[in-house]
Design an enzyme around this catalytic site. Structure first.
Site, mmCIF file in Angstrom:
data_model
loop_
_atom_site.group_PDB
_atom_site.id
_atom_site.type_symbol
_atom_site.label_atom_id
_atom_site.label_comp_id
_atom_site.label_asym_id
_atom_site.label_seq_id
_atom_site.Cartn_x
_atom_site.Cartn_y
_atom_site.Cartn_z
ATOM 1 N N SER A 1 20.086 -3.594 3.162
ATOM 2 C CA SER A 1 21.312 -3.011 3.684
ATOM 3 C C SER A 1 22.546 -3.548 2.962
ATOM 4 C CB SER A 1 21.381 -3.246 5.197
ATOM 5 O OG SER A 1 22.307 -2.370 5.790
ATOM 6 N N HIS B 1 16.064 2.445 10.005
ATOM 7 C CA HIS B 1 16.804 1.415 9.285
ATOM 8 C C HIS B 1 16.142 0.064 9.537
ATOM 9 C CE1 HIS B 1 20.216 -0.046 7.004
ATOM 10 N NE2 HIS B 1 20.412 -0.993 7.900
ATOM 11 N N ASP C 1 16.819 7.342 7.478
ATOM 12 C CA ASP C 1 17.623 6.157 7.814
ATOM 13 C C ASP C 1 18.954 6.587 8.429
ATOM 14 O OD1 ASP C 1 19.283 3.816 7.734
ATOM 15 O OD2 ASP C 1 18.061 3.007 6.114
#
Length: 431
Positions: free
Chosen positions: A218, A375, A346
């Site tokens: 991320s 995610h 996601d």
């Protein structure tokens, strides 16, 4: 930072994924990645002994890199099968992984590293590895997502898998994350690569005989890819992995405020406020464009970035910050092997933000997109639902492939130098 990360409460709908396969063959002259194992066993690395092509399963989207590398991924020839119940709901998968994935026990030894601006980051090394592993063992730096650190389940699972292969691992906890000390009125951002650059240099100086790699999730992935693009061919890393990278922060910010995604937004804002409040006295009396009350009471990540982050790093507005901090623009400058793994559904790192064309144009890059995963979820694979994410075996296959390639090149280079070096001749003349 809108599209960033750390598990929190989430739930909602999912889009259907049309299975597709992009298998890009690049000219041999431009291929920087190859499968020495496959080629040594089979003269055609694209095909099995029986003549069948060694292609990834059609449930995966593959783009970039070369066919020889793909042939070495045994895991990719099996279909992506999410654990039952999670296949149709990206939010459910994200939440389940965040709250129920097992947390492996790891004993760390912390090293605090002072930065040039008097800030500090914390490096968590596995206790005892200094004596247990050789100095030239390959080393993996892990970069967690927004507000994440060595306490996160996905970080620890990746750490243990790498250690089981004989790799040395260190978790890079950014300023304020993982209880890392905050010593100045500045945290970190999606655009700031200075701390990572110092960590890489520090690790290299400490273990000069080893190859160094990095993997990020991320926000950590966004920072890592930006670093690779800035370093270009001078990069000290031998390879890298990016997972759940938001890539285009403007697109990610747009989606972050839609529907159930607001739950993630509030959860991350709460995590940022918690870190901020621990160090609130450092921010007392700041003038200029700072809006400390807005950051201290942020209901969204955007509020926090507007009040504090974008000012700390010299951006004119939060939109300016997002548009100029995306790692999508860095892909074309990546000069080392890079694996990017994304989930098509996601909710925080939208699939439409993936720089597919730039990845396909760069022979150093390989993209894998799974149909589901949410995610930081990827509740699939042999250890689902409570064990490691589906990505962990793939990541290690990639890293070990690159490490084997580098070791083979180094060995061949040494052998060549020994063969071509002129022997010392002693001539004795009798009189």
């Amino acid at each position: 930072m809108a599209p960033l990360q750390t598990p929190s409460p989430f739930a909602g709908s999912a889009s259907r994924f049309a299975p597709r396969l992009r298998y890009l063959l690049l000219p041999a002259a431009t291929m920087s990645l190859s499968s020495s194992v496959a080629s040594s066993q089979n003269p055609d690395p694209d095909r099995a002994a029986g003549g069948q092509p060694l292609l990834p399963h059609s449930s995966l989207e593959i783009a970039g890199a070369q066919s020889g590398l793909l042939a070495g991924f045994d895991s990719l020839r099996r279909p992506y099968r999410p654990f039952p119940v999670f296949a149709s709901n990206r939010h459910l998968e994200t939440i389940f992984a965040a709250f129920t994935r097992s947390l492996p026990a790891v004993t760390f030894r912390r090293e605090c590293l002072r930065t040039p601006d008097d800030g500090a980051v914390a490096l968590d090394w596995v206790s005892g590895d200094d004596h247990a592993l050789p100095q030239d063992a390959p080393l993996l730096i892990l970069l967690p997502g927004l507000t994440g650190g060595s306490q996160d389940t996905y970080v620890r699972h990746m750490l243990l898998r790498a250690r089981s292969k004989g790799w040395r691992v260190v978790v890079f906890n950014s300023r304020g994350c993982g209880s890392s000390p905050v010593t100045t009125a500045k945290f970190y951002s999606a655009s700031f690569t200075g701390d990572l650059r110092q960590v890489v240099d520090h690790v290299l100086a400490r273990y000069p005989e080893c190859n160094i790699y990095a993997a990020g999730w991320s926000l950590g992935a966004n920072i890592l890819v930006r670093y690779l693009g800035e370093e270009t061919d001078k990069c000290h890393l031998s390879g890298a992995v990016s997972m759940c990278n938001p890539f285009d922060l403007v697109i990610a910010d747009e989606d972050f405020h839609k529907g159930f995604n607001n739950v993630y937004d509030r959860a991350l804002a709460n995590a940022l406020r918690t870190i901020f409040k621990k160090h609130a006295l450092l921010f007392e009396g700041l003038g200029g464009e700072y809006n400390i009350p807005k950051a201290a009471n942020a209901k969204t990540v955007r509020d926090f970035d507007e009040g504090l982050t974008r000012v700390s790093f010299g951006f004119k507005s939060v939109d300016d910050y997002y548009s100029n901090s995306s790692s999508s623009d860095s892909i074309k400058n990546v000069s080392i092997p890079l694996l990017s793994i994304q989930a098509d559904n996601d909710p925080i790192a939208p699939s439409r933000g993936i720089p597919r064309e730039d990845i396909k144009a760069n022979p150093n890059c390989l993209l894998i997109v799974t149909p589901q995963g949410g995610h930081l979820g990827w509740v699939a694979g042999d250890e689902a639902p409570f064990g490691c994410p589906w990505t962990d075996p793939i990541v290690m296959e990639f890293l070990e492939h690159v490490q084997n390639e580098k070791s083979s090149i180094a060995k061949n280079s040494t052998s060549y130098e020994q063969q071509t070096s002129a022997p010392h001749l002693s001539v004795h003349v009798q009189r």
